[in-house]
Design a protein around this motif. Structure first.
Motif, mmCIF file in Angstrom:
data_model
loop_
_atom_site.group_PDB
_atom_site.id
_atom_site.type_symbol
_atom_site.label_atom_id
_atom_site.label_comp_id
_atom_site.label_asym_id
_atom_site.label_seq_id
_atom_site.Cartn_x
_atom_site.Cartn_y
_atom_site.Cartn_z
ATOM 1 N N ALA A 1 -4.570 -9.319 -19.268
ATOM 2 C CA ALA A 1 -3.678 -9.599 -18.144
ATOM 3 C C ALA A 1 -2.621 -8.509 -18.021
ATOM 4 O O ALA A 1 -2.257 -7.859 -18.998
ATOM 5 C CB ALA A 1 -3.005 -10.951 -18.342
ATOM 6 N N LEU A 2 -2.127 -8.332 -16.817
ATOM 7 C CA LEU A 2 -1.042 -7.382 -16.591
ATOM 8 C C LEU A 2 0.259 -7.965 -17.130
ATOM 9 O O LEU A 2 0.431 -9.188 -17.175
ATOM 10 C CB LEU A 2 -0.895 -7.117 -15.094
ATOM 11 C CG LEU A 2 -2.058 -6.391 -14.431
ATOM 12 C CD1 LEU A 2 -1.843 -6.360 -12.920
ATOM 13 C CD2 LEU A 2 -2.202 -4.987 -14.970
ATOM 14 N N PRO A 3 1.196 -7.107 -17.529
ATOM 15 C CA PRO A 3 2.487 -7.615 -17.998
ATOM 16 C C PRO A 3 3.191 -8.398 -16.889
ATOM 17 O O PRO A 3 3.102 -8.045 -15.713
ATOM 18 C CB PRO A 3 3.265 -6.351 -18.353
ATOM 19 C CG PRO A 3 2.259 -5.274 -18.486
ATOM 20 C CD PRO A 3 1.105 -5.652 -17.626
ATOM 21 N N ALA A 4 3.886 -9.446 -17.271
ATOM 22 C CA ALA A 4 4.589 -10.286 -16.302
ATOM 23 C C ALA A 4 5.696 -9.491 -15.609
ATOM 24 O O ALA A 4 6.388 -8.692 -16.244
ATOM 25 C CB ALA A 4 5.174 -11.502 -17.002
ATOM 26 N N PHE A 5 5.854 -9.701 -14.328
ATOM 27 C CA PHE A 5 6.892 -9.071 -13.509
ATOM 28 C C PHE A 5 6.861 -7.549 -13.560
ATOM 29 O O PHE A 5 7.899 -6.895 -13.461
ATOM 30 C CB PHE A 5 8.292 -9.570 -13.930
ATOM 31 C CG PHE A 5 8.474 -11.038 -13.825
ATOM 32 C CD1 PHE A 5 8.628 -11.661 -12.602
ATOM 33 C CD2 PHE A 5 8.483 -11.828 -14.966
ATOM 34 C CE1 PHE A 5 8.791 -13.024 -12.508
ATOM 35 C CE2 PHE A 5 8.645 -13.196 -14.878
ATOM 36 C CZ PHE A 5 8.792 -13.808 -13.643
ATOM 37 N N TRP A 6 5.682 -6.956 -13.680
ATOM 38 C CA TRP A 6 5.601 -5.503 -13.863
ATOM 39 C C TRP A 6 6.084 -4.738 -12.633
ATOM 40 O O TRP A 6 6.683 -3.671 -12.780
ATOM 41 C CB TRP A 6 4.203 -5.077 -14.279
ATOM 42 C CG TRP A 6 3.123 -5.365 -13.266
ATOM 43 C CD1 TRP A 6 2.408 -6.508 -13.135
ATOM 44 C CD2 TRP A 6 2.646 -4.478 -12.259
ATOM 45 N NE1 TRP A 6 1.512 -6.397 -12.108
ATOM 46 C CE2 TRP A 6 1.639 -5.158 -11.546
ATOM 47 C CE3 TRP A 6 2.970 -3.176 -11.891
ATOM 48 C CZ2 TRP A 6 0.953 -4.587 -10.481
ATOM 49 C CZ3 TRP A 6 2.276 -2.600 -10.836
ATOM 50 C CH2 TRP A 6 1.276 -3.298 -10.153
ATOM 51 N N ILE A 7 5.883 -5.269 -11.442
ATOM 52 C CA ILE A 7 6.343 -4.568 -10.242
ATOM 53 C C ILE A 7 7.872 -4.567 -10.188
ATOM 54 O O ILE A 7 8.501 -3.514 -9.979
ATOM 55 C CB ILE A 7 5.762 -5.216 -8.968
ATOM 56 C CG1 ILE A 7 4.248 -5.035 -8.942
ATOM 57 C CG2 ILE A 7 6.387 -4.617 -7.713
ATOM 58 C CD1 ILE A 7 3.544 -5.746 -7.807
ATOM 59 N N GLU A 8 8.458 -5.732 -10.395
ATOM 60 C CA GLU A 8 9.911 -5.837 -10.336
ATOM 61 C C GLU A 8 10.575 -4.998 -11.429
ATOM 62 O O GLU A 8 11.576 -4.320 -11.191
ATOM 63 C CB GLU A 8 10.349 -7.302 -10.488
ATOM 64 C CG GLU A 8 9.909 -8.197 -9.346
ATOM 65 C CD GLU A 8 8.510 -8.775 -9.540
ATOM 66 O OE1 GLU A 8 7.799 -8.369 -10.473
ATOM 67 O OE2 GLU A 8 8.132 -9.627 -8.728
ATOM 68 N N ILE A 9 9.984 -5.049 -12.630
ATOM 69 C CA ILE A 9 10.550 -4.283 -13.747
ATOM 70 C C ILE A 9 10.461 -2.793 -13.454
ATOM 71 O O ILE A 9 11.418 -2.041 -13.670
ATOM 72 C CB ILE A 9 9.834 -4.637 -15.068
ATOM 73 C CG1 ILE A 9 10.177 -6.075 -15.481
ATOM 74 C CG2 ILE A 9 10.206 -3.658 -16.175
ATOM 75 C CD1 ILE A 9 9.377 -6.600 -16.656
ATOM 76 N N GLY A 10 9.308 -2.332 -12.952
ATOM 77 C CA GLY A 10 9.146 -0.913 -12.629
ATOM 78 C C GLY A 10 10.121 -0.448 -11.568
ATOM 79 O O GLY A 10 10.735 0.626 -11.692
#
Length: 116
Positions: free
Chosen positions: A64-73
């Motif tokens: 799975a992708l890391p949680a909240f990866w877009i917001e964190i990036g």
């Protein structure tokens, strides 16, 4: 002269060479020709069985992708453009989202991979 081991086959040399070079279709063609002619030895029959066997599936569920990866990036690069140091940005994002710094790094790496 010494006796050759049972795993040695002159017929299989070209077939294994084709497989090692990634020419699977050429190897299949050679195996089929030998099988149809009725001249395939034990080693070639084993290679044929390996070619027919379906590929193994990986165990477990897909990663799975890391949680909240877009917001964190997005937050990370916004902070970096504002002049916040790398270490400080990681620790602040970790506190904001409640994740470890390694999770934050993985999320940023995922964000970078999708940007390319």
């Amino acid at each position: 002269m010494a006796k050759l081991p049972p795993s040695f086959s002159l017929q299989a040399v070209d077939i294994r060479s084709a497989l090692n070079q990634g020419r699977t279709e050429d190897a299949r063609r050679m195996v089929i020709e030998l099988l149809q002619a009725g001249k395939a030895d034990r080693v070639v029959q084993g290679i044929a069985a390996d070619l027919l066997k379906p590929a193994k599936r990986s165990a477990g569920r897909p990663k799975a992708l890391p949680a909240f990866w877009i917001e964190i990036g997005e937050d990370f690069y916004r902070m970096r453009e504002a002049g916040v140091r790398y270490d400080t940005a990681l620790s602040e994002l970790g506190a904001k989202y409640g994740f470890s710094e390694s999770h934050i790094r993985n999320a940023i790496a995922t964000y970078d991979d999708t940007e390319e």
